[in-house]
Write an enzyme that holds these catalytic residues in place. Structure first.
Site, PDB file in Angstrom:
ATOM      1  N   CYS A 251     -15.174  -3.804   0.330  1.00 15.82           N
ATOM      2  CA  CYS A 251     -13.777  -3.918   0.642  1.00 15.82           C
ATOM      3  C   CYS A 251     -13.490  -4.941  -0.508  1.00 15.82           C
ATOM      4  O   CYS A 251     -13.928  -6.076  -1.048  1.00 15.82           O
ATOM      5  CB  CYS A 251     -13.026  -4.339   2.332  1.00 15.82           C
ATOM      6  SG  CYS A 251     -14.253  -5.670   2.689  1.00 15.82           S
TER       7      CYS A 251
ATOM      8  N   ARG B 193       0.448  -1.205  -0.153  1.00 18.26           N
ATOM      9  CA  ARG B 193       0.107   0.018   0.236  1.00 18.26           C
ATOM     10  C   ARG B 193       0.905   1.248  -0.199  1.00 18.26           C
ATOM     11  O   ARG B 193       2.156   1.345   0.821  1.00 18.26           O
ATOM     12  CB  ARG B 193      -0.981   0.147   0.962  1.00 18.26           C
ATOM     13  CG  ARG B 193      -1.803   0.986   1.241  1.00 18.26           C
ATOM     14  CD  ARG B 193      -2.809   1.221   2.561  1.00 18.26           C
ATOM     15  NE  ARG B 193      -3.887  -0.063   3.224  1.00 18.26           N
ATOM     16  CZ  ARG B 193      -3.688  -0.603   3.743  1.00 18.26           C
ATOM     17  NH1 ARG B 193      -3.519  -0.616   4.895  1.00 18.26           N
ATOM     18  NH2 ARG B 193      -4.326  -1.511   3.419  1.00 18.26           N
TER      19      ARG B 193
ATOM     20  N   CYS C 102     -15.842  -8.272   6.647  1.00 18.34           N
ATOM     21  CA  CYS C 102     -16.154  -8.977   7.923  1.00 18.34           C
ATOM     22  C   CYS C 102     -16.507  -7.583   8.294  1.00 18.34           C
ATOM     23  O   CYS C 102     -17.036  -6.453   7.877  1.00 18.34           O
ATOM     24  CB  CYS C 102     -14.755  -9.243   8.051  1.00 18.34           C
ATOM     25  SG  CYS C 102     -13.388  -8.011   8.588  1.00 18.34           S
TER      26      CYS C 102
ATOM     27  N   CYS D 125     -12.990  -1.528   6.131  1.00 13.67           N
ATOM     28  CA  CYS D 125     -12.945  -1.105   5.850  1.00 13.67           C
ATOM     29  C   CYS D 125     -12.910   0.066   5.099  1.00 13.67           C
ATOM     30  O   CYS D 125     -12.663   0.874   4.262  1.00 13.67           O
ATOM     31  CB  CYS D 125     -10.877  -1.987   4.851  1.00 13.67           C
ATOM     32  SG  CYS D 125     -10.752  -2.661   6.435  1.00 13.67           S
TER      33      CYS D 125
ATOM     34  N   LYS E 211      -3.173   1.427  14.600  1.00 11.67           N
ATOM     35  CA  LYS E 211      -3.556   2.311  13.706  1.00 11.67           C
ATOM     36  C   LYS E 211      -4.478   3.901  14.025  1.00 11.67           C
ATOM     37  O   LYS E 211      -5.108   3.720  15.253  1.00 11.67           O
ATOM     38  CB  LYS E 211      -3.978   2.187  12.590  1.00 11.67           C
ATOM     39  CG  LYS E 211      -5.517   1.138  13.119  1.00 11.67           C
ATOM     40  CD  LYS E 211      -5.927   0.625  11.734  1.00 11.67           C
ATOM     41  CE  LYS E 211      -7.355  -0.120  11.731  1.00 11.67           C
ATOM     42  NZ  LYS E 211      -7.565  -0.681  10.853  1.00 11.67           N
TER      43      LYS E 211
ATOM     44  N   CYS F 292      -7.483 -11.170   1.808  1.00  6.89           N
ATOM     45  CA  CYS F 292      -8.073 -10.728   2.694  1.00  6.89           C
ATOM     46  C   CYS F 292      -7.845 -12.123   4.006  1.00  6.89           C
ATOM     47  O   CYS F 292      -9.174 -13.210   3.966  1.00  6.89           O
ATOM     48  CB  CYS F 292      -9.125  -9.692   3.250  1.00  6.89           C
ATOM     49  SG  CYS F 292      -9.323  -9.139   4.691  1.00  6.89           S
TER      50      CYS F 292
ATOM     51  N   ARG G  93      -1.674   6.547   9.483  1.00 10.18           N
ATOM     52  CA  ARG G  93      -2.004   6.090   8.580  1.00 10.18           C
ATOM     53  C   ARG G  93      -1.935   7.091   7.564  1.00 10.18           C
ATOM     54  O   ARG G  93      -1.707   8.353   7.556  1.00 10.18           O
ATOM     55  CB  ARG G  93      -3.170   5.156   8.051  1.00 10.18           C
ATOM     56  CG  ARG G  93      -2.986   4.650   9.195  1.00 10.18           C
ATOM     57  CD  ARG G  93      -1.414   2.885   8.929  1.00 10.18           C
ATOM     58  NE  ARG G  93      -2.478   1.272   9.860  1.00 10.18           N
ATOM     59  CZ  ARG G  93      -3.093   0.846   9.500  1.00 10.18           C
ATOM     60  NH1 ARG G  93      -3.866   0.889   8.262  1.00 10.18           N
ATOM     61  NH2 ARG G  93      -2.886  -0.378  10.079  1.00 10.18           N
TER      62      ARG G  93
ATOM     63  N   LYS H  15      -6.284   7.470  12.275  1.00 10.87           N
ATOM     64  CA  LYS H  15      -5.924   7.933  11.101  1.00 10.87           C
ATOM     65  C   LYS H  15      -7.235   9.333  11.460  1.00 10.87           C
ATOM     66  O   LYS H  15      -7.158   9.446  11.507  1.00 10.87           O
ATOM     67  CB  LYS H  15      -7.660   7.204  10.572  1.00 10.87           C
ATOM     68  CG  LYS H  15      -6.703   5.187  10.730  1.00 10.87           C
ATOM     69  CD  LYS H  15      -8.236   4.775   9.831  1.00 10.87           C
ATOM     70  CE  LYS H  15      -7.644   3.121   9.362  1.00 10.87           C
ATOM     71  NZ  LYS H  15      -8.415   2.583   8.509  1.00 10.87           N
TER      72      LYS H  15
END
Length: 590
Positions: A454, A100, A499, A503, A233, A460, A169, A235
């Site tokens: 996603c 990414r 899930c 995302c 993470k 994934c 991120r 954001k």
């Protein structure tokens, strides 16, 4: 999804002395998670990555290194479609790596686009994927070509540092109002903040770019992140009203531009948003960010650093499922958090200023920049750019990049803006768009134009159900149901996630499917079109026939009872068909 009562807020609402970066563990326990131990022993993200890459006996890297490589912008994955077959053949899984980019605001030049296209064709699976975080993803890179791929990305003057991992991120910036002069100023602040919050470790440059480690030099340090970086993470998003295409309240830190007489006066600050949850765990849930005040542009670095370091020192390092900033604020209270942030800033935040959002989608087609330049927003379904049959999207954008004199901008909704097009170049670009079937925005209805998905299966490892591969088929069936009720032209936001980690920001969809098992989903309903209200669980663990039957009934009720211009989510809330959690207070945004 209704969150449980805040049982521990009272006990945790105490001040801690200012800590050494990364040293505080969660106050309710003296232990830390295994990931924390891996980070602390990693020699600032180096671990044994060199040894893992050199091991030709496996396509995988060592277990601890799978956690560390995320900080370098990559995830180890395997093809889940092939797992059973390879197991029967006594072969290891078909390992590969997703990479990414760190591209603040998603802006790249035509030369960079061509370089990324070549990398996707040479090293990955011949596709580029545009993410909801305005980044590019490459899929299918094998281990022995991982280093060469990262070197090629860096040669294009793009990197992957901190694109994943327990750090800040990729920073989002509203992509739609590209014709606004203030937007360029906002983007500049976001890009500089991204650089400011980048980890200081030289591990990335040593491992992937062969930078020599200077022995005996000044000791390496991470003044902002510490030895164990963040608990999870982090954001950040910058929104430019009236467009909320970044879904600013879904982020740990939101910066909402306040414009006065067309000039940037500063930013309203929101904190504590996050989409992730876990099935069957009532202590995890999505939350929207909360406004805490206003800062001038020259204060944005200070406020961002204060929010980040407060989370670094007080975030949960025991339970990773509750390690995001939203839970830190839930446990301690917003008043405590704001006071701690202001203490670290050295100033008191001003009162949030008025603003209003109109929608959280993209505007498709040509937009007049009012400066002699034009901007064309293309619909890229699920953000996947590849050549399939007549839809030669990768080839088409390659041809456009060879002649385009402006730039490209990824939107937070998986779409693409061909930006800053000279008026005399419009006809050429239109011809290339039509020839390569990139003109979906002209042919599709609003449901298809606004849908997000996603990646999910097969790559994934967290996916429980299909998302990207399922979206086209599902859209066709839902469009037929809408057509039956005369709702073809009504904008309804659909989001699918394989899930509950979120995302595709599913909890902000008017309709959302959250994967529960193969072919089965939780049906979420009731968010609004402005990104200011979460949806709620309507039906749990249902299959496609049940999903279609339920939505068919609701579409019929909507067609018969809606008010003029009333959104589907708003209708469902007004009729108490769903009872979502409260959104952002109206008096703050009016």
């Amino acid at each position: 999804m209704t969150r449980p009562p805040n049982l521990h807020k009272q006990e945790c609402n105490v001040a801690f002395p200012f800590a050494t970066p990364g040293q505080i563990t969660h106050p309710m326990s003296t232990s830390t998670s295994s990931i924390e131990s891996i980070k602390q022993a990693s020699q600032r993200l180096r671990g044994s990555l060199r040894e893992s890459l050199a091991d030709a006996h496996t396509g995988a890297i060592r277990a601890d290194d799978t956690a560390l490589i995320k900080f370098h912008g990559s995830y180890q994955q395997d093809d889940r479609d092939l797992r059973d077959e390879r197991r029967q053949q006594k072969l290891e899984p078909a390992y590969s790596f997703m990479i990414r980019t760190r591209t603040p605001g998603g802006v790249v030049t035509p030369r960079q686009w061509l370089a990324l296209d070549a990398i996707a064709t040479r090293y990955a699976n011949a596709s580029l994927r545009l993410t909801t975080r305005q980044a590019f993803q490459f899929h299918g890179v094998i281990k022995r070509e991982l280093k060469a791929t990262l070197q090629a990305i860096n040669a294009s003057l793009i990197d992957t540092v901190a694109a994943c991992g327990d750090v800040n991120r990729n920073v989002l910036v509203s992509a739609n109002p590209v014709e606004s002069q203030a937007h360029a100023v906002v983007h500049d602040w976001a890009a500089r903040l991204s650089e400011h919050l980048k980890p200081k470790s030289r591990a990335y440059y040593e491992i992937w770019l062969d930078e020599e480690h200077i022995a005996g030099g000044e000791a390496e340090s991470e003044p902002m992140y510490g030895e164990t970086y963040l608990p999870r993470k982090f954001k950040i998003a910058f929104a430019v009203p009236p467009t909320n295409d970044v879904d600013v309240f879904a982020h740990d830190l939101g910066c909402i531009a306040v414009l006065e007489d067309g000039e940037l006066a500063g930013f309203n600050i929101s904190v504590g948003g996050g989409m992730g949850a876990s099935h069957g765990d009532a202590t995890t849930y999505p939350l929207l960010g909360q406004l805490i005040g206003f800062v001038r542009p020259d204060q944005v670095f200070t406020i961002a650093e204060a929010v980040l370091t407060t989370q670094r020192d007080f975030g949960n390092r025991v339970e990773r499922k509750r390690a995001r900033l939203k839970y830190t604020i839930e446990d301690r209270g917003l008043d405590w958090f704001k006071s701690e942030v202001e203490r670290r800033c050295g100033f008191t935040l001003a009162r949030a200023r008025p603003f209003a959002f109109e929608h959280n989608g993209d505007r498709f087609g040509w937009i007049d920049g009012h400066d002699g330049r034009w901007h064309l927003t293309l619909r890229i379904e699920s953000g996947r750019i590849a050549d399939h049959g007549e839809a030669m999207h990768l080839s088409g954008l390659r041809e456009i990049a060879r002649s385009h004199r402006g730039d490209f901008r990824l939107t937070p909704n998986q779409n693409l803006v061909i930006a800053n097009v000279e008026a005399e170049d419009r006809a050429t670009i239109d011809a290339l768009v039509a020839a390569h079937r990139l003109d979906l925005y002209r042919r599709a209805g609003p449901l298809r134009l606004n849908a997000l998905a996603c990646v999910a299966l097969p790559s994934c490892g967290l996916a429980m159900a299909e998302a990207e591969r399922y979206l086209p088929d599902l859209l066709g069936k839902l469009e037929a149901l809408l057509g039956k009720q005369g709702l073809d032209d009504v904008p309804i936001h659909l989001r699918i996630s394989g899930c509950p980690n979120g995302c595709s920001r599913p909890y902000l969809g008017e309709i959302a499917l959250i994967g529960k098992a193969p072919g089965r989903y939780n049906l979420m309903l009731g968010a609004d079109r402005r990104g200011q209200r979460l949806n709620a669980l309507h039906r749990e663990n249902i299959d496609e026939p049940t999903i279609l039957e339920e939505l068919d009934s609701l579409f019929a009720r909507y067609a018969a009872g809606r008010k003029p211009d009333e959104g589907f989510g708003d209708f469902l809330v007004r009729y108490a068909i769903v009872r979502p959690a409260a959104g952002i207070p109206v008096q703050v945004i009016a």
